[in-house]
Design a protein around this motif. Structure first.
Motif, PDB file in Angstrom:
ATOM      1  N   GLU A 131      26.885  83.489  26.122  1.00  0.00           N
ATOM      2  CA  GLU A 131      26.437  82.348  26.923  1.00  0.00           C
ATOM      3  C   GLU A 131      27.552  81.837  27.809  1.00  0.00           C
ATOM      4  OE1 GLU A 131      23.565  80.971  27.240  1.00  0.00           O
ATOM      5  OE2 GLU A 131      22.381  81.086  25.391  1.00  0.00           O
ATOM      6  N   PHE A 134      27.384  81.692  31.876  1.00  0.00           N
ATOM      7  CA  PHE A 134      27.546  80.486  32.689  1.00  0.00           C
ATOM      8  C   PHE A 134      28.767  80.578  33.588  1.00  0.00           C
ATOM      9  CE2 PHE A 134      24.477  78.741  29.705  1.00  0.00           C
ATOM     10  CZ  PHE A 134      23.642  78.090  30.605  1.00  0.00           C
ATOM     11  N   ASN A 170      14.487  76.784  25.806  1.00  0.00           N
ATOM     12  CA  ASN A 170      15.548  77.724  25.466  1.00  0.00           C
ATOM     13  C   ASN A 170      15.529  78.125  23.990  1.00  0.00           C
ATOM     14  OD1 ASN A 170      17.643  79.263  26.391  1.00  0.00           O
ATOM     15  ND2 ASN A 170      19.216  77.739  25.890  1.00  0.00           N
ATOM     16  N   LYS A 181      23.329  72.474  31.714  1.00  0.00           N
ATOM     17  CA  LYS A 181      22.620  73.611  31.134  1.00  0.00           C
ATOM     18  C   LYS A 181      23.509  74.380  30.181  1.00  0.00           C
ATOM     19  CE  LYS A 181      18.992  75.346  34.000  1.00  0.00           C
ATOM     20  NZ  LYS A 181      18.556  76.517  34.749  1.00  0.00           N
ATOM     21  N   ALA A 182      24.726  74.581  30.621  1.00  0.00           N
ATOM     22  CA  ALA A 182      25.665  75.348  29.807  1.00  0.00           C
ATOM     23  C   ALA A 182      25.856  74.642  28.467  1.00  0.00           C
ATOM     24  CB  ALA A 182      26.992  75.502  30.541  1.00  0.00           C
ATOM     25  N   TYR A 215      25.444  64.325  37.544  1.00  0.00           N
ATOM     26  CA  TYR A 215      25.639  65.376  36.546  1.00  0.00           C
ATOM     27  C   TYR A 215      25.630  66.725  37.215  1.00  0.00           C
ATOM     28  CZ  TYR A 215      24.972  61.882  32.957  1.00  0.00           C
ATOM     29  OH  TYR A 215      25.137  60.802  32.170  1.00  0.00           O
ATOM     30  N   ASP A 216      26.546  67.527  36.770  1.00  0.00           N
ATOM     31  CA  ASP A 216      26.577  68.891  37.267  1.00  0.00           C
ATOM     32  C   ASP A 216      25.468  69.644  36.540  1.00  0.00           C
ATOM     33  OD1 ASP A 216      29.080  71.124  38.234  1.00  0.00           O
ATOM     34  OD2 ASP A 216      27.171  71.727  37.345  1.00  0.00           O
ATOM     35  N   GLN A 217      24.502  70.111  37.329  1.00  0.00           N
ATOM     36  CA  GLN A 217      23.327  70.730  36.722  1.00  0.00           C
ATOM     37  C   GLN A 217      23.679  71.937  35.869  1.00  0.00           C
ATOM     38  OE1 GLN A 217      20.547  68.928  37.206  1.00  0.00           O
ATOM     39  NE2 GLN A 217      22.038  67.648  38.281  1.00  0.00           N
ATOM     40  N   LEU A 218      24.566  72.698  36.408  1.00  0.00           N
ATOM     41  CA  LEU A 218      24.933  73.928  35.701  1.00  0.00           C
ATOM     42  C   LEU A 218      25.661  73.605  34.403  1.00  0.00           C
ATOM     43  CD1 LEU A 218      24.843  76.996  35.999  1.00  0.00           C
ATOM     44  CD2 LEU A 218      27.122  76.858  36.998  1.00  0.00           C
ATOM     45  N   LEU A 219      26.517  72.605  34.483  1.00  0.00           N
ATOM     46  CA  LEU A 219      27.284  72.218  33.307  1.00  0.00           C
ATOM     47  C   LEU A 219      26.357  71.678  32.219  1.00  0.00           C
ATOM     48  CD1 LEU A 219      30.069  71.930  32.075  1.00  0.00           C
ATOM     49  CD2 LEU A 219      30.285  69.693  33.147  1.00  0.00           C
ATOM     50  N   SER A 226      34.467  65.609  35.467  1.00  0.00           N
ATOM     51  CA  SER A 226      33.610  66.763  35.735  1.00  0.00           C
ATOM     52  C   SER A 226      33.011  66.665  37.126  1.00  0.00           C
ATOM     53  CB  SER A 226      32.465  66.825  34.721  1.00  0.00           C
ATOM     54  OG  SER A 226      32.994  66.984  33.454  1.00  0.00           O
ATOM     55  N   ASP A 227      32.884  65.456  37.667  1.00  0.00           N
ATOM     56  CA  ASP A 227      32.171  65.290  38.923  1.00  0.00           C
ATOM     57  C   ASP A 227      33.014  64.683  40.029  1.00  0.00           C
ATOM     58  OD1 ASP A 227      29.718  66.058  37.625  1.00  0.00           O
ATOM     59  OD2 ASP A 227      29.960  64.143  36.575  1.00  0.00           O
ATOM     60  N   VAL A 278      27.576  82.536  36.585  1.00  0.00           N
ATOM     61  CA  VAL A 278      26.779  81.705  37.485  1.00  0.00           C
ATOM     62  C   VAL A 278      27.688  80.730  38.231  1.00  0.00           C
ATOM     63  CG1 VAL A 278      24.914  80.021  37.632  1.00  0.00           C
ATOM     64  CG2 VAL A 278      24.755  81.923  36.015  1.00  0.00           C
ATOM     65  N   ILE A 303      14.768  72.575  37.699  1.00  0.00           N
ATOM     66  CA  ILE A 303      14.310  71.456  36.879  1.00  0.00           C
ATOM     67  C   ILE A 303      15.246  70.275  36.922  1.00  0.00           C
ATOM     68  CG2 ILE A 303      12.879  72.798  35.314  1.00  0.00           C
ATOM     69  CD1 ILE A 303      15.339  72.709  33.421  1.00  0.00           C
ATOM     70  N   TYR A 317      14.685  71.381  28.459  1.00  0.00           N
ATOM     71  CA  TYR A 317      15.376  72.664  28.612  1.00  0.00           C
ATOM     72  C   TYR A 317      15.645  73.298  27.254  1.00  0.00           C
ATOM     73  CZ  TYR A 317      18.999  76.057  29.628  1.00  0.00           C
ATOM     74  OH  TYR A 317      19.723  77.199  29.709  1.00  0.00           O
ATOM     75  N   PHE A 331      17.094  80.467  34.917  1.00  0.00           N
ATOM     76  CA  PHE A 331      16.888  79.414  35.908  1.00  0.00           C
ATOM     77  C   PHE A 331      15.547  79.636  36.576  1.00  0.00           C
ATOM     78  CE2 PHE A 331      21.273  79.441  35.047  1.00  0.00           C
ATOM     79  CZ  PHE A 331      21.819  78.222  35.415  1.00  0.00           C
ATOM     80  N   GLU A 332      14.831  78.555  36.726  1.00  0.00           N
ATOM     81  CA  GLU A 332      13.523  78.701  37.366  1.00  0.00           C
ATOM     82  C   GLU A 332      13.653  78.597  38.867  1.00  0.00           C
ATOM     83  OE1 GLU A 332      10.666  75.929  35.934  1.00  0.00           O
ATOM     84  OE2 GLU A 332      11.041  76.487  33.845  1.00  0.00           O
ATOM     85  N   SER A 377      22.908  74.862  26.206  1.00  0.00           N
ATOM     86  CA  SER A 377      22.721  76.196  25.636  1.00  0.00           C
ATOM     87  C   SER A 377      23.715  76.482  24.522  1.00  0.00           C
ATOM     88  CB  SER A 377      22.904  77.265  26.711  1.00  0.00           C
ATOM     89  OG  SER A 377      22.041  77.031  27.776  1.00  0.00           O
ATOM     90  N   ILE A 378      24.927  75.981  24.667  1.00  0.00           N
ATOM     91  CA  ILE A 378      26.005  76.392  23.773  1.00  0.00           C
ATOM     92  C   ILE A 378      26.200  75.424  22.596  1.00  0.00           C
ATOM     93  CG2 ILE A 378      28.508  76.812  23.662  1.00  0.00           C
ATOM     94  CD1 ILE A 378      28.137  77.880  26.626  1.00  0.00           C
ATOM     95  N   ILE A 401      27.429  82.870  21.406  1.00  0.00           N
ATOM     96  CA  ILE A 401      28.139  81.795  22.117  1.00  0.00           C
ATOM     97  C   ILE A 401      29.001  82.368  23.232  1.00  0.00           C
ATOM     98  CG2 ILE A 401      29.964  80.055  21.888  1.00  0.00           C
ATOM     99  CD1 ILE A 401      28.805  79.417  19.103  1.00  0.00           C
ATOM    100  N   ASN A 460      11.533  77.403  42.380  1.00  0.00           N
ATOM    101  CA  ASN A 460      10.358  76.654  42.836  1.00  0.00           C
ATOM    102  C   ASN A 460       9.923  77.138  44.212  1.00  0.00           C
ATOM    103  OD1 ASN A 460      11.230  75.151  40.649  1.00  0.00           O
ATOM    104  ND2 ASN A 460      10.456  73.257  41.533  1.00  0.00           N
ATOM    105  N   GLN A 490      30.742  76.979  41.681  1.00  0.00           N
ATOM    106  CA  GLN A 490      30.814  75.749  40.912  1.00  0.00           C
ATOM    107  C   GLN A 490      32.240  75.528  40.399  1.00  0.00           C
ATOM    108  OE1 GLN A 490      27.654  74.882  40.898  1.00  0.00           O
ATOM    109  NE2 GLN A 490      27.287  73.297  39.383  1.00  0.00           N
TER     110      GLN A 490
END
Lengths: 648, 685, 169
Positions: B34, B38, C67, C18-19, C12-16, B508-509, B41, C2, C63, B170-171, C22-23, B31, B173, B47
C-alpha cells in the motif's frame, strides 16, 4: 623397434594420471587455502548475519529503552552454542551482558563481532552490540573437509588404476595387430583378427585387410613390370655406353675412348691425322658431303689397319682421326706408318656431282705414351705450321729451336727499326675495265743485314709478342703517308684490330693524315677475320676515318667466317677477296661460286671488289669474267720499293 | 554444504526473532505494498514534488475551477516566474523566467505526456484555450526539466494531465460542463469513462467560441512597414481575436497497451495581421493539431519498459486581407487591397523506447532513445497579384513560396539517467542527453540534481542542467519574406541552468518555498527589422529568485501566493553592448485566496501583478506599464446532486493590460481583455 | 472523485487521506495486545473531527467501507464518527484517528494514553501533542511514530513494524 617400446596405452594413462594428479594437487592446494579462508569467512559471515539480524531489534529496544526485551533477546541468543557472549552498550555504557558457561570457563578460539547500533531508520549512533563467536564450527568444518579431501584422493587413485587397466585392455588388440603386421610381406597374406568387431579396432583390422589385399595384387603386377624394365634398362645401358665411347658417324671409338686407352696403357704411340681445310668442304659442299668424306676416310683407315691388332683407330673430332699403337712400335715402323697414312689418304678421290674432290692431311705423332694426346697435337700443329705432311713430336728440340728463332727475330727487328730498315713496298692495284692503276697497297718489308727483303708474316707474330708491333705500324703509317703526300694516287695501309683499338695509334694516324694531307687518298685495309670481337671499336674507327674522307677496305674477305651482315653495317668501300679463293679460281668451280656470290653482293651494296693473289692470266680472265672491279697480284705487278708512278 | 549452513543460520536467526506467523507477514507485506502504491500515485501526480529533484508547480484542475480560471493560459499565469507574451498573429506564448520572449519554442507543452508544440512556430498557442474543466492537473517545470523523456525543454515544460489519468482504487467521474461569458463566450464539453478490468476508454470533448475583438492600432503601416508613401493608409480599430474550436480526445488502455489520440480544430481571428496591417473581422488563422500515440508499458521484475510511437499533424493555415486598399508597392497599386492564403502542413513521426532498471540497490537507471522525423508535407501560397495589384488570388506556391515545402528534420536523442538514493535524506539524479539532428547538433547535455531532506520539514535542492532549443521551422525555412529570413545553418540555442531551492513544509498542507536561479543563455536566435535574417547572436544571463507560500489563515480558508524577481542582461554580438532584459517584467506577484463560507459555498480571489518591462534596444517608446488585475469568483457546490455553479468576474477593476508589441509594428502595445464575466455549470455523474 | 467535495473545510490532501485510511487499519492489527482492546469482539475505529470536517470524516468512513468491506483481516470493525468535543474518558474504542483540530488534539492524547488507545493523526505535527502514528507522502511513503507515546503497557506492536517506522523524539 625392440630396443625401446613406448606403449601408447601406458602413455595415455600416465599422462592422464599426471595431468589429473597435477590438477588435483592444484585444486587441492587452492581449495585448501581458499576454503580455509572461505570457511572462516562463512563462520564470520554467520556471526555477522546473526549480529545483523538481531541488530535492528536490539537497536529498536535500546532506542526505546526496553531493557527487559534486550535481556530476553540476549538470553535467547546465548542458547546458540557458538555464541559465547553478548554485550550491548548504550552511549558507551554497558546496559546488558550475557556470557555462556563455556566462555566463563575461558575459551580461546573465538572472534568478536562489533556492530554499531543506530536509531531506527536513521544514521544516529546510539550504542554498540558486541558478539563473541566461537570458531568451533570452523574447526569442525575443517576437519570434515580434510577428511573428505583424503577420501576423494583415495577414490580418485582407485579410479585411475581401474581406468589405466581399462585403457590397456582397450588398446591390447592394437598390440596384437602390430605383432601380426611385424611379419607382413606383400606376397603373403595375414589373417587379421577382430575384423568382425564393431569398433575402431574392427575398422583398423578391416582397413588393414583391404590394404593387404590390394598390396598383394599390386605387388604381383609390380614384379612383372620390374622384370621387363630390367631388360630394357640393360639394353639402353649398353647403347649409351657404346655412344659414350664410340663415334656414331664412323662407328669408331671416340676421344673419350682414346683417353681411357692411353690412361690404361703402359707404353704405346699415337698418330693424329687432321684433314686440312675440312671446314671448307663442309661450308661449300655441305655437311652431308663432309660427313661422306669422313666416312670414306674412316673406311679407308679401317681397311688399312684391320689386320694390325696393335693399331686401334679413333675419330677424335670433326676432321681428326687417331691411330693408337697399343704396343710401342719401332720408331722406323712408326714413321713408315705415318708416311703411309698421308700417302694413302691424299691419294683418295671423292666425287660430288661429277666433281672430283681430294683432301690434304697433316699428321702429328708422338712415340711417347706420357701426355700422348697433347704431344701429338703439338706435333700436328708444328706440321701444319711448317707445312709438312707429318711431324713427330720431339720435346727438346722443338722448344729450344723456337725460342732461339724468336730471340733472333726480336734482335733483328730492333736492329731494323734502329737502322731504319723497315720500309714500305708498294703493290699496284689495277682497274679491270680500264687497266689503269687505281691504288697501291703499302706492304711492310724488313731489309736484313744481307739486304734480303723479308716479308712480315715471318716476324709479325713475334713483333706482336715483343711490343715492337706498335712501332712497326707507326713506321708504316709515317712512311706511306709521307710517300704519297705529293702523289695523286689512292694507297692502302693494313691495320690490325690491335691497331684500331689502340688509341695512341689512332691519334697517330690522325696526326699523319693531317700532316701530309692524305686523308682523301688513304684506304685502310682491315682484316675481316679479326673484326668480330671488337666490332664496336672497328665500327667507331671506320666512322671516324670516313668522316675525315678516308676509305675502308675489308682484307682477306672469305677467309674466315665471312659475315655479310657485318659488312653492311661497317659501311666499307672495298672488299678484297681472299687469296685462298682466287689462287685456284680458274679451276676450282666452288671458289668461282663463292666469289660470284661475294661480287653480286658487293655490287648490290655499291662496294668495290678487289681480287688478290692473281698470279696468272687464266685467273685474271676469270677475275674479269666474274666482274671483279680491280686486280692485285704478281701477274700484273709485284710489290716494289717504289711506285710505278715514280718509275714513270 | 554451504546451503545447509545458511539454512541453519536463517532458521536460527528467525528463531531468535519474534516469531512471525504467516498472517502477520501478510499484513506487513500488504502495508508495504500500500505504501508503495500511494508513493507511486503521489510521485505521478507530483503530490510529493517537494521531495523530488526538480522544481515544479502543480495546480489541480478542481482548485483552478474554483478560482474561476477559464483555461490553460490563465492557469499558467499563476505559475511563479511565468508571464505571457503575444505577437501580431496572437500566438500567445508563456515566458518562463525571462527567457527570450521573441522566440517561440522556449517551452514545451505536453498533453498526457504527448508533446503538442506545433512544428511551424514550435509553439502551442492553439492549446492555451484548453478549458480548465478538462484538466485534472497542470504541472509546470521551470527550467530544462527531466532528461528522461528525451525532450529538451529550454525554459520550461508544461504537463497537462487530463482526467484520462487513472489509478487503482480511485474512481473516475463523468461530467458535463457549460460556460457562458463576456465576448459572447460559449463553451460546452463532457468527459466520459468506460472501464472494465483490462480495458479503459476515456473520451473528452469540448467546443468553444467567442467573438472577442480588442482595440488595436494604429497598425504597422504607421511605422512604414510598407514604406513611407503608405503611412497614410494606416488604420486603427478592433483586432479580430475571436476563437472557434473544438477538440476530441481519446484515451484507450488495454492491459499494458495504450492509445492516445486527439484532434483539435482551432480557428482564430487574424489578430493584428501577418503583415501588420489590421485585418478584417472575418480573417482567420487555423492551427489544427492532431496526434495519435501508441504505447506499451510493462513492469517485469526490476525492469520497466516504456515504448511509444506516434504521429502528429499540425498546420498553419491563414486566410486574410494582408494589405489595405490603395496600397502602393513600388508603383503597383492594390486598389482593392491584397489578400493572402498561406498554408503549411507538418507531420511529425516519433518513436521512443525507454528502459528503467531498479535492480541495483539505491539506484534507478533509465536509458533510452527517441527518434523524431519532422517534415513539411504540404504547402501553398496564394496572394493577390503582386505585379498588377489585381485583387484576385494568384498561386505563388512554386514561384514565391512563403515557406520551404521540402523542410525536413531528423532528430535522434539518447538519454541515460540514474536516480541514486544515497540515504533516506539525500538523493541524486544525474544523467545526460545526447542529441543529433540533420542540422546542427546540440550534442551532449548533462543534468545533475540533488535533494537533501534534512527532516520532514526542511528540504534543500540543487540542480544543474544544460539544455537547448533547436531552431524552429519558422527560423529555418521561411522564404521570400522581408521581415523573416530563415536559414538552416543556425546553432541550437543553449542554456545552462543552476537552481537552488529551499522548502519549508509547515504542515501536510502548507509550505514555503524559495528558489534562486541563474540561467546562462548562449547563441540565442535573433532577427530584427534591420537584419531580418535569423542568426545566433544574443547571449543572455538571467538570474533571480522565486518565493512561494501556500497555507491558510484560518481553518476555513486557503492562501497561495508567489513572488518572482527576474533580471539579467542581454548581449547582442552585433551591437556589442549589454542591455537589460527587454520585454521582461522584473517583478511578478501572483496569488489567490479561497474562503469557504460553508461546506458548499466558497468565495475566491485571484490577484496578479506584472511589473513594468523595458523595451527592446533601440525602441524609444516608454516602458511597458505594470498592471495589477484582480479576479473574483463564487462557487456553489451542491453535494446532493453533485453539480457546481460558478460565477466569476475577471479584471474586476478594468485595468488596462497590454503585452508589448515589437518596435516598428503596432505603435501601441497589444491590449488584452478588460473586465469580463463568466458563469459555469458543471454536473458530475 | 469522492474527495473532490471535501476541500471546503480544512484543507485535506485527498491522496494522503486515502493513504492513511488504507494503511492505518492494518497497523492496528500488528498490536500484540489488540485482543485486549476489542469492544464486543470488534475493532472500533473512531474518526475524530471538527464540525466543519464532518464530510471529510464521512467520506473516509465510506472509503474504508469500500476498501475493507466488513473486516479488517479476521476482525470485525466499526467506524465511529465523533466530534472532538464529544470525546470523553468513558468512551470505548480501539483506535482514534484524529483529523485536524486546533485545540482538541491534546485531549485525544490524554484519553488515549490513559485508556491505552491506539491513535493516528492526519497531521504529523500532532504527534508532538501525544498522538502515536502518522503517515506522510514524501519521496517515499513514510510512517511516523512518536517514541514517547509508545511507552504504554497496553500497547505492544510487533518489532517488524517498529523497524519500519520513523521515530519522532
Amino acid at each position: 623397434m625392440k630396443k625401446n617400446f613406448n606403449s601408447l596405452s601406458t602413455k595415455i594413462v600416465v599422462s592422464i594420471a599426471a595431468v589429473s594428479l597435477f590438477i588435483i594437487l592444484v585444486i587441492f592446494s587452492v581449495f585448501e587455502n581458499i576454503n580455509k579462508k572461505a570457511f572462516l569467512n562463512v563462520e564470520i559471515e554467520k556471526a555477522n548475519l546473526i549480529a545483523k539480524t538481531i541488530k535492528p531489534l536490539i537497536a529498536l529496544n535500546v532506542y526505546l529503552d526496553m531493557q527487559n526485551k534486550i535481556n530476553q533477546i540476549a538470553h535467547q541468543l546465548i542458547k546458540n552454542p557458538n555464541i559465547l557472549s553478548i554485550k550491548v552498550l548504550k552511549n558507551g555504557e554497558i546496559i546488558n551482558e550475557v556470557k555462556s558457561n563455556e566462555y566463563k570457563n575461558g575459551i580461546k578460539d573465538a572472534f568478536i563481532i562489533k556492530k554499531d547500533i543506530y536509531k531506527p531508520n536513521s544514521k544516529i549512533n546510539i550504542g554498540q552490540l558486541i558478539l563473541v563467536y566461537s570458531d568451533k564450527g570452523y574447526r569442525e568444518l575443517m576437519e570434515k573437509y580434510t577428511k573428505v579431501m583424503f577420501i576423494l584422493l583415495f577414490v580418485l587413485s582407485v579410479i585411475f588404476i581401474l581406468f589405466s587397466l581399462y585403457v590397456k585392455k582397450l588398446l591390447s588388440p592394437l598390440r596384437k595387430i602390430a605383432r601380426l603386421l611385424k611379419n607382413y610381406s606383400p606376397n603373403q597374406k595375414i589373417k587379421f583378427p577382430f575384423i568382425l568387431k564393431n569398433n575402431e579396432i574392427g575398422l583398423i583390422s578391416n582397413a588393414l585387410n583391404n590394404m593387404q589385399e590390394k598390396n598383394f595384387q599390386y605387388s604381383k603386377k609390380q614384379q612383372n613390370i620390374n622384370n621387363l624394365l630390367e631388360k630394357k634398362v640393360n639394353e639402353k645401358t649398353m647403347e649409351l655406353r657404346k655412344q659414350l665411347y664410340a663415334d656414331t658417324l664412323t662407328d669408331m671409338p671416340n676421344r673419350l675412348s682414346l683417353f681411357n686407352d692411353i690412361e690404361s696403357a703402359d707404353n704405346g704411340a699415337l698418330l693424329i691425322i687432321n684433314i686440312d681445310d675440312f671446314k671448307e668442304i663442309n661450308d661449300f659442299f655441305g655437311h652431308e658431303i663432309g660427313d661422306n668424306v669422313l666416312k670414306k676416310i674412316s673406311d679407308r683407315l679401317k681397311n688399312m689397319f684391320s689386320a694390325d691388332k696393335n693399331i686401334k683407330l679413333y675419330r677424335l673430332s670433326g676432321d681428326e682421326f687417331a691411330l693408337f699403337f697399343i704396343e710401342k712400335p719401332s720408331f722406323d715402323y712408326f714413321i713408315k706408318i705415318a708416311k703411309k697414312l698421308v700417302y694413302y689418304i691424299e691419294k683418295m678421290i671423292f666425287y660430288h656431282e661429277n666433281n672430283e674432290l681430294g683432301v690434304i692431311v697433316s699428321v702429328g705423332g708422338t712415340h711417347q705414351i706420357q701426355k700422348a694426346l697433347q704431344k701429338a697435337d703439338i706435333a700436328l700443329k708444328s706440321a701444319k705450321k711448317q707445312q709438312k705432311s707429318f711431324f713427330i713430336y720431339d720435346e727438346k728440340l722443338n722448344i729450344e729451336e723456337q725460342y732461339k728463332e724468336n730471340m733472333d727475330w726480336v734482335n733483328k727487328l730492333k736492329k731494323a727499326i734502329n737502322q731504319d730498315k723497315i720500309i714500305p713496298y708498294f703493290q699496284p692495284i689495277f682497274n679491270n675495265k680500264s687497266g689503269e692503276i687505281t691504288s697501291y697497297e703499302c706492304l711492310m718489308r724488313l731489309i736484313d743485314d744481307n739486304d734480303d727483303v723479308i716479308s712480315p708474316y715471318k716476324f709479325l707474330p713475334i713483333a706482336k709478342k715483343s711490343r715492337l708491333y706498335d712501332k712497326l705500324t707507326e713506321i708504316m703509317i709515317e712512311k706511306s703517308c709521307s710517300h704519297f703526300e705529293h702523289i695523286n694516287h689512292y694507297f692502302s695501309i693494313n691495320l690490325s684490330t690491335e691497331d684500331i683499338v689502340n688509341p695512341s695509334i689512332v691519334e697517330y694516324i690522325k696526326q699523319k693524315l693531317k700532316k701530309y694531307n692524305v686523308a682523301e687518298k688513304i684506304i685502310f685495309e682491315i682484316l675481316e677475320s679479326e673484326g668480330i670481337d671488337s666490332y664496336k671499336n672497328v665500327s667507331y674507327f671506320i666512322n671516324e676515318m670516313k668522316e675525315l674522307g678516308c676509305k675502308i677496305a675489308i682484307d682477306d674477305f672469305g677467309s674466315g667466317y665471312s659475315n655479310f651482315e657485318h659488312l653492311i653495317q661497317l659501311n666499307v668501300d672495298y672488299i678484297k677477296i681472299d687469296a685462298s679463293l682466287i689462287k685456284n679460281l680458274d679451276t676450282d668451280s666452288n671458289a668461282q661460286i663463292v666469289v660470284q656470290t661475294i661480287v653480286d653482293f658487293a655490287k648490290k651494296l655499291n662496294i668495290l671488289t678487289v681480287a688478290e693473289f692473281v698470279h696468272n692470266e687464266e685467273i685474271l680472265i676469270k677475275v674479269k669474267e666474274l666482274n671483279i672491279d680491280s686486280t692485285q697480284g704478281f701477274y700484273l705487278g709485284e710489290p716494289l720499293k717504289c711506285t710505278i708512278h715514280h718509275l714513270d | 554444504m554451504l546451503n545447509k549452513l545458511f539454512n541453519t543460520t536463517l532458521l536460527f536467526s528467525s528463531l531468535i526473532c519474534v516469531v512471525l506467523n504467516a498472517q502477520t507477514e501478510n499484513l506487513l507485506t500488504s502495508i508495504s505494498n500500500e505504501m508503495e502504491h500511494f508513493n507511486e500515485v503521489a510521485t505521478t501526480t507530483k503530490q510529493n514534488e517537494h521531495y523530488q529533484p526538480y522544481i515544479i508547480s502543480v495546480f489541480e484542475g478542481k482548485e483552478l475551477e474554483k478560482l474561476g480560471i477559464l483555461n490553460l493560459k490563465e492557469a499558467l499565469t499563476l505559475v511563479p516566474g511565468v508571464d505571457m507574451a503575444t505577437d501580431n498573429a496572437n500566438t500567445q506564448t508563456p515566458i518562463f523566467r525571462g527567457s527570450n520572449p521573441l522566440a517561440s519554442g522556449q517551452s514545451k507543452l505536453f498533453i498526457d505526456g504527448i508533446l503538442v508544440n506545433n512544428v511551424f512556430f514550435d509553439a502551442y498557442s492553439e492549446y492555451l484555450s484548453f478549458p480548465v474543466e478538462m484538466i485534472k492537473r497542470v504541472e509546470v517545470v521551470r527550467g530544462p526539466g527531466s532528461k528522461v523523456d528525451g525532450i529538451n525543454a529550454y525554459a520550461g515544460s508544461i504537463n497537462v494531465i487530463t482526467y484520462a489519468e487513472d489509478f487503482k482504487g480511485f474512481e473516475s467521474n463523468d461530467k458535463i460542463v457549460f460556460k457562458y461569458g463576456s465576448y459572447n463566450y460559449k463553451m460546452g464539453g463532457f468527459i466520459k469513462t468506460y472501464k472494465t478490468d483490462n480495458l479503459k476508454i476515456f473520451i473528452d470533448f469540448y467546443y468553444q467560441k467567442d467573438d472577442k475583438k480588442l482595440p488595436a492600432g494604429p497598425d504597422g503601416l504607421s511605422q512604414g512597414v510598407f514604406g513611407a508613401n503608405n503611412i497614410s493608409l494606416s488604420k486603427s480599430g478592433d483586432a479580430p481575436l475571436w476563437l472557434k474550436e473544438y477538440s476530441i480526445g481519446l484515451n484507450l488502455t488495454y492491459k499494458d497497451f495504450f492509445l492516445k489520440a486527439r484532434t483539435l480544430e482551432h480557428t482564430q481571428g487574424s489578430a493584428y495581421g501577418i503583415n501588420l496591417a489590421l485585418p478584417q473581422d472575418s480573417d482567420r488563422m487555423k492551427l489544427p493539431s492532431q496526434y495519435l500515440e501508441l504505447g506499451y508499458n510493462k513492469k517485469i521484475n526490476n525492469f520497466k519498459i516504456d515504448i511509444k510511437a506516434g504521429i502528429k499533424y499540425d498546420a498553419f493555415n491563414s486566410k486574410s486581407k494582408l494589405i489595405p486598399n490603395d496600397l502602393n508597392i513600388s508603383g503597383v497599386i492594390f486598389q482593392d487591397g491584397g489578400y493572402g492564403e498561406h498554408f503549411a502542413a507538418q507531420r511529425t513521426i516519433y518513436q521512443s523506447s525507454y528502459l528503467k532498471y531498479s535492480g541495483i540497490a539505491q539506484h534507478t537507471i533509465t536509458a533510452g532513445y527517441r527518434f523524431i522525423k519532422e517534415q513539411t508535407i504540404d504547402m501553398s501560397s496564394k496572394l493577390s497579384n503582386r505585379l498588377t495589384g489585381d485583387v484576385a488570388l494568384v498561386d505563388y506556391t512554386d514561384t514565391l513560396a512563403f515557406f520551404n515545402k521540402d523542410a525536413k528534420r531528423y532528430t535522434y536523442i539518447f538519454s541515460l539517467q540514474d536516480e541514486f538514493q544515497l540515504s533516506r535524506t539525500v538523493s541524486f539524479i544525474y544523467g545526460f542527453n545526447y542529441e543529433q539532428t540533420s542540422y546542427k547538433d546540440a550534442g551532449f547535455e548533462p543534468k545533475m540534481s540533488m535533494v537533501y531532506q534534512v527532516d520532514a520539514q526542511n528540504i534543500f535542492k540543487a540542480i544543474y542542467s544544460r539544455s537547448h532549443r533547436n531552431s524552429s521551422w519558422q527560423e529555418m525555412f521561411t522564404m521570400n519574406n522581408l521581415a523573416r529570413v530563415g536559414t538552416t545553418s543556425l546553432n541550437p540555442e543553449k542554456v545552462d541552468t543552476i537552481e537552488f531551492a529551499y522548502i519549508k513544509k509547515i504542515s501536510s498542507d502548507s509550505y514555503l518555498q524559495s528558489n534562486i536561479f541563474y540561467l546562462l543563455n548562449k547563441d540565442q536566435i535573433y532577427n530584427s527589422s534591420a537584419d531580418p535574417k535569423y542568426r545566433n547572436v544574443v547571449d543572455t544571463d538571467i538570474y533571480g529568485f522565486e518565493f512561494e507560500y501556500k497555507g491558510y489563515i484560518s481553518s476555513a480558508d486557503q492562501l497561495y501566493f508567489n513572488y518572482s524577481y527576474t533580471t539579467g542582461k542581454s548581449y547582442i554580438a552585433d551591437e556589442n553592448k549589454n542591455k537589460s532584459l527587454p520585454n521582461i517584467a522584473n517583478h511578478l506577484l501572483k496569488g489567490y485566496y479561497i474562503y469557504n463560507l460553508n461546506t458548499s459555498l466558497s468565495l475566491n480571489g485571484v490577484a496578479k501583478y506584472v511589473g513594468s518591462k523595458d523595451r527592446v534596444s533601440g525602441d524609444t517608446r516608454e516602458k511597458v506599464k505594470d498592471y495589477l488585475t484582480i479576479d473574483s469568483s463564487l462557487q456553489y457546490k451542491n453535494q446532493k446532486y453533485n453539480y457546481t455553479l460558478s460565477l466569476s468576474i475577471k479584471n474586476m477593476f478594468d485595468t488596462k493590460v497590454t503585452f508589448p508589441s515589437p518596435p516598428n509594428t503596432y505603435v501601441q502595445d497589444y491590449e488584452q481583455e478588460r473586465r469580463s464575466f463568466y458563469i459555469a455549470f458543471k454536473k458530475e455523474f | 472523485m469522492i474527495f473532490a467535495t471535501l476541500v471546503h473545510s480544512h484543507n485535506y490532501d485527498q491522496l494522503l487521506l486515502k493513504a492513511q485510511a488504507s494503511i492505518f487499519p492494518k497497523i492496528v492489527l500488528l498490536d500484540k495486545k489488540l485482543n485486549e482492546k476489542l469492544v464486543d469482539g470488534k475493532i472500533i475505529y473512531t474518526i475524530a473531527y471538527e464540525e466543519e470536517d464532518y464530510f471529510t470524516a464521512q467520506e473516509i468512513a465510506k472509503y474504508m467501507k469500500i476498501n475493507f468491506k466488513e473486516n479488517f483481516d479476521k476482525y470485525n470493525y466499526k467506524v465511529n464518527l465523533i466530534k472532538f468535543s464529544n470525546l470523553s474518558y468513558d468512551m470505548n474504542t480501539t483506535v482514534i484517528y484524529a483529523l485536524n483540530s486546533n485545540e482538541n488534539i491534546q485531549k485525544v492524547a490524554n484519553i488515549a494514553k490513559k485508556k491505552g488507545i491506539i491513535t493516528f493523526s492526519y497531521d504529523i505535527n500532532n504527534l508532538k501533542n501525544g498522538l502515536l502514528f502518522s503517515l506522510m507522502l514524501e519521496k517515499t511513503t513514510v510512517l511516523y511514530l512518536n517514541k514517547e507515546n509508545l511507552d504504554n503497557e497496553k500497547i505492544d506492536f510487533i518489532d517488524s513494524l517498529l523497524q519500519m517506522v520513523n521515530f519522532i523524539d
